[in-house]
Design an enzyme around this catalytic site. Structure first.
Site, mmCIF file in Angstrom:
data_model
loop_
_atom_site.group_PDB
_atom_site.id
_atom_site.type_symbol
_atom_site.label_atom_id
_atom_site.label_comp_id
_atom_site.label_asym_id
_atom_site.label_seq_id
_atom_site.Cartn_x
_atom_site.Cartn_y
_atom_site.Cartn_z
ATOM 1 C CB CYS A 12 24.003 8.627 -0.277
ATOM 2 S SG CYS A 12 23.738 9.193 1.403
ATOM 3 C CB CYS A 15 25.778 12.093 -0.497
ATOM 4 S SG CYS A 15 26.900 11.124 0.549
ATOM 5 C CG HIS A 107 20.826 9.801 10.199
ATOM 6 N ND1 HIS A 107 21.054 8.777 9.305
ATOM 7 C CD2 HIS A 107 19.638 9.522 10.793
ATOM 8 C CE1 HIS A 107 20.049 7.921 9.346
ATOM 9 N NE2 HIS A 107 19.169 8.345 10.258
HETATM 10 P P1 AMP Z 1 16.458 6.881 10.447
HETATM 11 O O1 AMP Z 1 15.121 6.229 10.382
HETATM 12 O O2 AMP Z 1 17.078 6.907 11.808
HETATM 13 O O3 AMP Z 1 17.404 6.337 9.380
HETATM 14 O O4 AMP Z 1 16.212 8.411 10.128
HETATM 15 C C1 AMP Z 1 16.100 8.918 8.846
HETATM 16 C C2 AMP Z 1 15.402 10.249 8.982
HETATM 17 O O5 AMP Z 1 15.617 10.981 7.793
HETATM 18 C C3 AMP Z 1 13.895 10.156 9.184
HETATM 19 O O6 AMP Z 1 13.550 10.759 10.430
HETATM 20 C C4 AMP Z 1 13.323 10.891 7.977
HETATM 21 O O7 AMP Z 1 12.172 11.626 8.299
HETATM 22 C C5 AMP Z 1 14.485 11.781 7.582
HETATM 23 N N1 AMP Z 1 14.526 12.182 6.180
HETATM 24 C C6 AMP Z 1 14.421 11.380 5.084
HETATM 25 N N2 AMP Z 1 14.533 12.116 3.960
HETATM 26 C C7 AMP Z 1 14.722 13.401 4.356
HETATM 27 C C8 AMP Z 1 14.908 14.634 3.665
HETATM 28 N N3 AMP Z 1 14.929 14.702 2.326
HETATM 29 N N4 AMP Z 1 15.060 15.768 4.401
HETATM 30 C C9 AMP Z 1 15.042 15.710 5.754
HETATM 31 N N5 AMP Z 1 14.881 14.580 6.458
HETATM 32 C C10 AMP Z 1 14.723 13.437 5.778
#
Ligand code: AMP
Length: 121
Positions: A12, A15, A107
């Site tokens: 994950c 995680c 999240h």
């Molecule tokens: P969701 O589409 O609601 O599942 O949101 C997932 C979010 O995680 C998106 O806004 C992505 O830009 C963000 N995201 C994915 N990978 C990372 C990362 N390594 N660091 C920070 N944000 C991330």
């Protein structure tokens, strides 16, 4: 996906952010949650607040873990205050495929710093 110690899942990405194996821009951490900047910000302030325990989605909230969600909202209000979002902000959760969830570790997006539009697409 295998559950490792401390409620961490082995493949994950959130995680991995919690245990430091993927770098991120942390803005808050306590014993239950961490908050860090979204890698693809959709507003001047775009923070993700997540529990340290791996919970997949809102669909997995029950009486054993719902206290964490209350805590996440407490942290969101504190961060919004610290980040000068006195004009308002939005807290978003996307749940599962049709909700647009792309990372399967629950999240909450804290968005602010501009006029946000409604309704969502
Ligand atoms: P969701 O589409 O609601 O599942 O949101 C997932 C979010 O995680 C998106 O806004 C992505 O830009 C963000 N995201 C994915 N990978 C990372 C990362 N390594 N660091 C920070 N944000 C991330």
């Amino acid at each position: 996906m295998e559950r490792l110690g401390g409620g961490i899942m082995d493949n994950c990405i959130f995680c991995k952010i919690i245990n430091g194996s993927i770098p991120s821009d942390f803005v808050y951490e306590d014993e239950k949650v961490v908050a860090f900047k979204d890698i693809s910000p959709q507003a001047p302030v775009h923070i993700l607040i997540i529990p340290k325990e791996h919970i997949e989605s809102v669909d997995d909230i029950d009486e054993t873990n719902s206290h964490i969600i209350g805590h996440i909202f407490e942290v969101a209000a504190k961060l919004a205050n610290e980040m000068g979002l006195e004009k308002g902000y939005r807290i978003v959760n996307n749940c599962k495929e049709h909700g647009g969830q792309s990372v399967n570790h629950i999240h909450f997006h804290l968005l602010g710093g501009r006029q946000l539009l409604w309704p969502a697409g």
